[in-house]
Design an enzyme around this catalytic site. Structure first.
Site, short mmCIF file in Angstrom:
data_model
loop_
_atom_site.label_atom_id
_atom_site.label_comp_id
_atom_site.label_asym_id
_atom_site.label_seq_id
_atom_site.Cartn_x
_atom_site.Cartn_y
_atom_site.Cartn_z
N THR A 1 34.96 39.48 44.88
CA THR A 1 36.15 38.77 44.40
C THR A 1 36.22 37.46 45.18
O THR A 1 36.11 37.45 46.40
CB THR A 1 37.41 39.60 44.66
OG1 THR A 1 37.36 40.79 43.87
CG2 THR A 1 38.67 38.81 44.31
N GLU B 1 48.08 37.46 45.56
CA GLU B 1 46.63 37.59 45.58
C GLU B 1 46.06 37.46 46.99
O GLU B 1 45.07 38.11 47.32
CB GLU B 1 46.01 36.49 44.70
CG GLU B 1 46.32 36.62 43.23
CD GLU B 1 45.61 37.79 42.60
OE1 GLU B 1 44.39 37.94 42.81
OE2 GLU B 1 46.28 38.57 41.91
N ASP C 1 37.17 47.41 44.91
CA ASP C 1 37.85 47.83 43.68
C ASP C 1 36.88 48.11 42.54
O ASP C 1 37.30 48.30 41.39
CB ASP C 1 38.86 46.76 43.24
CG ASP C 1 38.23 45.44 42.86
OD1 ASP C 1 37.01 45.26 43.13
OD2 ASP C 1 38.92 44.58 42.31
#
Length: 279
Positions: free
Chosen positions: A85, A62, A80
């Site tokens: 995020t 990640e 994305d």
């Protein structure tokens, strides 16, 4: 337990970006049995040391780092289609789990720096929008990460929607610590259920069970884990914008091949070409 459905995770663009999204994926839907063979040999992921190992391996994929505790302050849009995020497993504003973190934080620490952004976070759920957020929000996230209450909120949401259901399902399937980690990583990257254009954990598990029985049904643990990883690789390759499977091929598959069903060190693996080790 139903967690937010998610599309596959990507490496942060602050490091070499291996997975380049080509389409907008909106995650709009929500992403205990007997102990497994690993329990007879050693502790599962409920053991704090094993859980820490699992988080380090997840963080290598990640965040390109084994220091998962440094990721509470991480926040950015990685392009994305899921908005921002952030945090220890990449909570997203678009799929709603980032909102759940901030709501939990507001309940335990009212008046915190992120509370004013709750209306905007609710408004952008299901989209990639930054409306009402932007740099004031990302700066507030970084400030909040210094607060133990915010870190606890991230941990609690991770456990509620990802770690706990993954481990419980793996234990019910008779899997040890490695299998529990493999399930957890699938939950983190894909979510529990299918989302538009994606395949979630439940579909992967169903496809794996069509090939091999898990230990709870009398099957061989290694054979079943390989079947699950086959299903996960196939799921990643169904994504038009995600083709790199090194998270499986040069990491989890290595652990299975070496027979480290207890996720015991030494562990050596690669993700996106970068090498890692835990001794």
């Amino acid at each position: 337990m139903r967690g937010p459905a998610k599309g596959p995770r990507q490496v942060k663009p602050t490091r070499p970006l291996r997975l380049l999204p080509a389409v907008l994926l909106l995650a709009l839907s929500a992403c205990a049995g007997p102990g497994g063979g690993g329990d007879a040999q050693g502790a599962g992921l409920a053991d704090p040391a094993k859980k820490d190992t699992a988080m380090r391996i997840v963080s290598s994929a990640e965040n390109s780092s084994l220091d998962w505790k440094a990721q509470y302050a991480y926040i950015e849009d990685i392009g994305d289609g899921r908005g921002y995020t952030g945090g220890v497993i990449g909570f997203c504003s678009g799929c709603g789990d980032l909102l759940k973190v901030v709501e939990r934080y507001a309940r335990t620490a009212p008046g915190n720096p992120l509370e004013p952004f709750l209306p905007a976070l609710r408004a952008v759920e299901g989209s990639a929008s930054h409306r009402g957020l932007g740099r004031p929000f990302t700066r507030a996230w970084v400030r909040a990460a210094k607060d133990p209450a915010f870190r606890r909120a991230q941990d609690a949401e991770r456990d509620l929607h990802y770690f706990d259901p993954a481990v419980a399902r793996a234990e019910g399937d008779g899997l040890g610590a490695l299998g529990q980690f493999i399930y957890f990583d699938a939950y983190v990257m894909h979510g529990a259920g299918d989302a538009p254009g994606t395949v979630g954990f439940r579909t992967m598990r169903r496809e794996a069970m069509a090939v091999a029985d898990p230990p709870s049904r009398g099957g061989d643990e290694t054979a079943y884990l390989n079947a699950f990883l086959d299903a996960r690789v196939a799921a990643i390759r169904r994504e038009p914008s995600h083709t790199d499977t090194s998270r499986i091929d040069t990491a989890q598959r290595v652990f299975v091949r070496e027979g480290r069903l207890d996720l015991e060190p030494p562990l050596r693996w690669k993700v996106y070409g970068d090498s890692y080790r835990l001794d």
